[in-house]
Structure formats: C-alpha cells, structure tokens
Design an enzyme around this catalytic site. Structure first.
Site, PDB file in Angstrom:
ATOM      1  N   ASP A 111      -3.343 -36.836  46.192  1.00 34.38           N
ATOM      2  CA  ASP A 111      -2.020 -36.464  46.715  1.00 34.38           C
ATOM      3  C   ASP A 111      -0.916 -36.897  45.733  1.00 34.38           C
ATOM      4  O   ASP A 111      -1.000 -37.974  45.127  1.00 34.38           O
ATOM      5  CB  ASP A 111      -1.865 -37.190  48.072  1.00 34.38           C
ATOM      6  CG  ASP A 111      -0.606 -36.812  48.810  1.00 34.38           C
ATOM      7  OD1 ASP A 111      -0.161 -35.662  48.692  1.00 34.38           O
ATOM      8  OD2 ASP A 111      -0.079 -37.686  49.544  1.00 34.38           O
TER       9      ASP A 111
ATOM     10  N   ASN B 196       0.892 -33.606  56.117  1.00 37.12           N
ATOM     11  CA  ASN B 196       0.537 -34.884  55.508  1.00 37.12           C
ATOM     12  C   ASN B 196       1.033 -36.060  56.345  1.00 37.12           C
ATOM     13  O   ASN B 196       2.219 -36.105  56.720  1.00 37.12           O
ATOM     14  CB  ASN B 196       1.164 -34.997  54.122  1.00 37.12           C
ATOM     15  CG  ASN B 196       0.463 -34.145  53.093  1.00 37.12           C
ATOM     16  OD1 ASN B 196      -0.321 -33.255  53.438  1.00 37.12           O
ATOM     17  ND2 ASN B 196       0.722 -34.418  51.838  1.00 37.12           N
TER      18      ASN B 196
ATOM     19  N   GLU C 180       4.501 -28.434  44.647  1.00 34.88           N
ATOM     20  CA  GLU C 180       5.695 -28.584  45.510  1.00 34.88           C
ATOM     21  C   GLU C 180       6.886 -27.900  44.874  1.00 34.88           C
ATOM     22  O   GLU C 180       7.151 -28.070  43.686  1.00 34.88           O
ATOM     23  CB  GLU C 180       5.984 -30.075  45.736  1.00 34.88           C
ATOM     24  CG  GLU C 180       7.204 -30.340  46.610  1.00 34.88           C
ATOM     25  CD  GLU C 180       7.278 -31.811  47.056  1.00 34.88           C
ATOM     26  OE1 GLU C 180       6.228 -32.418  47.358  1.00 34.88           O
ATOM     27  OE2 GLU C 180       8.403 -32.345  47.088  1.00 34.88           O
TER      28      GLU C 180
ATOM     29  N   HIS D  48       9.548 -38.598  53.379  1.00 36.03           N
ATOM     30  CA  HIS D  48       8.427 -39.544  53.455  1.00 36.03           C
ATOM     31  C   HIS D  48       8.855 -40.860  54.096  1.00 36.03           C
ATOM     32  O   HIS D  48       9.986 -41.296  53.919  1.00 36.03           O
ATOM     33  CB  HIS D  48       7.902 -39.845  52.044  1.00 36.03           C
ATOM     34  CG  HIS D  48       7.233 -38.683  51.388  1.00 36.03           C
ATOM     35  ND1 HIS D  48       7.839 -37.907  50.435  1.00 36.03           N
ATOM     36  CD2 HIS D  48       5.998 -38.153  51.567  1.00 36.03           C
ATOM     37  CE1 HIS D  48       7.011 -36.959  50.039  1.00 36.03           C
ATOM     38  NE2 HIS D  48       5.883 -37.070  50.712  1.00 36.03           N
TER      39      HIS D  48
HETATM   40  P1  13P Z   1       4.484 -39.936  55.767  1.00 28.12           P
HETATM   41  O1  13P Z   1       4.119 -41.276  55.190  1.00 28.12           O
HETATM   42  O2  13P Z   1       5.927 -39.834  56.086  1.00 28.12           O
HETATM   43  O3  13P Z   1       3.599 -39.562  56.913  1.00 28.12           O
HETATM   44  O4  13P Z   1       4.247 -38.847  54.603  1.00 28.12           O
HETATM   45  C1  13P Z   1       2.952 -38.587  54.185  1.00 28.12           C
HETATM   46  C2  13P Z   1       2.944 -37.691  53.004  1.00 28.12           C
HETATM   47  O5  13P Z   1       3.718 -36.769  52.872  1.00 28.12           O
HETATM   48  C3  13P Z   1       1.902 -37.935  52.002  1.00 28.12           C
HETATM   49  O6  13P Z   1       1.953 -37.023  50.978  1.00 28.12           O
HETATM   50 ZN    ZN Z   2       3.963 -36.356  50.578  1.00 29.15          ZN
END
Ligand code: 13P
Ligand code: ZN
Length: 276
Positions: free
Chosen positions: A81, A225, A133, A175
């Site tokens: 990721d 996510n 992205e 995030h």
């Molecule tokens: P969160 O930590 O806000 O759930 O985001 C996860 C994310 O986007 C990982 O790529």
């Molecule tokens: Zn993310």
C-alpha cells in the site's frame, strides 16, 4: 489462496460491493483479519504501506504474510500500500506481493502519469496488479479543499493511459482519526465510475459512517482501505487486557480477537461477506 486485485475487484465492481484492504503490520493483526475473512467467506486485501516499513520491513512481512495468504481458504491479495519509491515497489514484487500501489499523487499530473505507466508496464509483465492515485488523499488534520479532489477528465485520461488496475480518488476522505467531519462527494464518485473501467478505491476509511460506506459503494467504490480502526481496536484490547492483569500470550490472543471483530463489522458493511 493468493490472488491479485483483478480476481477480487472486478467482481466487486460488477456486483456493487467493496473489498476491504486492512493493513496488517504484525502477526496478531494478520491473524485477526484472515480469521474474519474465513469466517465470513470474504475476499480480503492485506499488506502494509511504505510509511509503516520502519515498524516491520518488507522482507519480514513477506515471509510472514505470503504463506498465510497462500494457506487461507478465501482469496487474499498481498498488496503493498502507498508505495512511494520505485525501489520498494519492485522489492515488494520480487518478494512475492501480488499487488502494489504506486502513489505518485503528490507529483504533478504528467509526472504521476509517466511514473505510474512505467510501473504498470513492469508489474503487468510479471502478472502483478497496480493501484495508483489521482488527486491526493491527505491526513486527518485538515479536510482537503474540494478544488484538490480528483478531476474527472484527469482521472479518465490517467486510467486509460496507464492501464492501472485500480484507481484511488480524492473525494473528501483523509487518513487517520478525523479531526473534522468528513463530507464525501458521492456525485463525483458516481461520475468517475461512469467514465472509467478501473475499479475505484476509497482511502481513509476509518471513522466514516455506515451511511458513508453504503452511499460510496452504491456510487461506485469497489475497494476501501482501513488501518486506523483496526489499529485502535488492537491497541485497546492490549491495554484493557494488560490492565486486567493478563499476561503476554493472553494479550496477544485478545488483540487478534479484537481485530477480527472490527474487521468483520467492516466486511458486513462492505457486503463482501459470502463472496469468496
Ligand atoms: P485509515 O487509517 O484512515 O483507515 O486509512 C487507511 C488507508 O487509507 C490505508 O491506505
Ligand atoms: Zn491510504
């Protein structure tokens, strides 16, 4: 069984549900997420992000997660990721990750386009899927101004030129633990989904309401996510059990159980249960 994004997201897009990515940076989290997926017969995406590699590195993670993914009785994508460097993206692929995100969203459009195109060509030649992205999903501190949301025409041009397998878009999420109330632009999701074939990804899933998830999926999101929410569940279980006088091995079991429960809640909301 180990699969790529294509094996899980194309069906999700077609049948209007979402598959969760749950970053699993230690054994307890990985066990919890995979137990949730197996119990609910849900496909799942696990892995870690480049900014988390200082806590558990790619070599150790792949040694731990790859056999777990292969052994699972449901489809599991091992996804790197928010890969930020070509070096680590290629390393993840060499170590056996079945999917990568190459996040060049802080670069200009043209630079993002050419960098992602090169990684897509490289990864596709090895049978690995790529997420990219367009627009930028930031951190929890401030809401991204709506003029920084994903532009429709750019998204179309980007997806067509790069051939990416999944596209993360900026539509009002951030995030981490929100310090503001997120307002999602569902109309933008719907328009982008109608314009491009690649399944759409919503980052920053922790802290959104049940209704946000339902509407985002109905509008065309196929991958969501989650990290902060399962992190918090894991940490709270560790704290509460330690505070109750439990020893290390009991605490470890409680951490996995809490992650499993938190993951199952999300899978039921995303509608990925029963799809494996
Ligand atoms: P969160 O930590 O806000 O759930 O985001 C996860 C994310 O986007 C990982 O790529
Ligand atoms: Zn993310």
């Amino acid at each position: 069984m180990l699969v790529t994004l294509n094996e899980v997201l194309l069906d999700a897009k077609k049948n209007k549900y979402a598959v969760g990515l749950f970053n699993t940076v230690n054994l307890e989290m990985a066990m919890g997420v995979l137990a949730a997926a197996e119990e609910l017969r849900s496909p799942v995406i696990i892995g870690s992000a480049e900014c988390l590699l200082c806590y558990s590195g790619l070599d150790d993670l792949s040694n731990m997660l790859l056999p777990m993914a292969k052994r699972a009785s449901v489809p599991v994508v091992l996804h790197f990721d928010h890969g930020l460097t070509e070096e680590n993206v290629k390393k993840a692929i060499a170590l056996g990750f079945s999917s990568v995100m190459y996040d060049c969203s802080t670069l200009g459009f043209e630079e993002n386009l050419s960098a992602v195109k090169a990684i897509c060509d490289y990864s596709h030649s090895k049978g690995i899927t790529v997420e990219a992205e367009i627009g930028h999903v930031g951190t929890e501190e401030v809401s991204v101004p709506s003029d920084a949301y994903t532009d429709l025409d750019e998204a179309k041009q980007f997806a067509e030129f790069t051939g990416c397998d999944a596209l993360a878009i900026a539509v009002g999420t951030s995030h981490g633990a929100y310090k503001f109330k997120p307002q999602l632009d569902f109309e933008r999701i719907e328009k982008i989904a109608s314009m491009i074939d690649a399944p759409l990804v919503l980052h920053g899933g922790s802290g959104l309401s049940d209704d946000d998830f339902r509407r985002a999926i109905a509008a065309g999101i196929s991958k969501i996510n989650i990290f902060t929410d399962i992190n918090v569940a894991c940490l709270k279980a560790a704290h509460d059990n330690y505070a109750a006088g439990k020893g290390m091995t009991d605490v470890m079991g409680a951490m996995s159980a809490a992650v499993k429960e938190a993951t199952m809640k999300k899978m039921l909301l995303f509608g990925s249960n029963g799809r494996a």
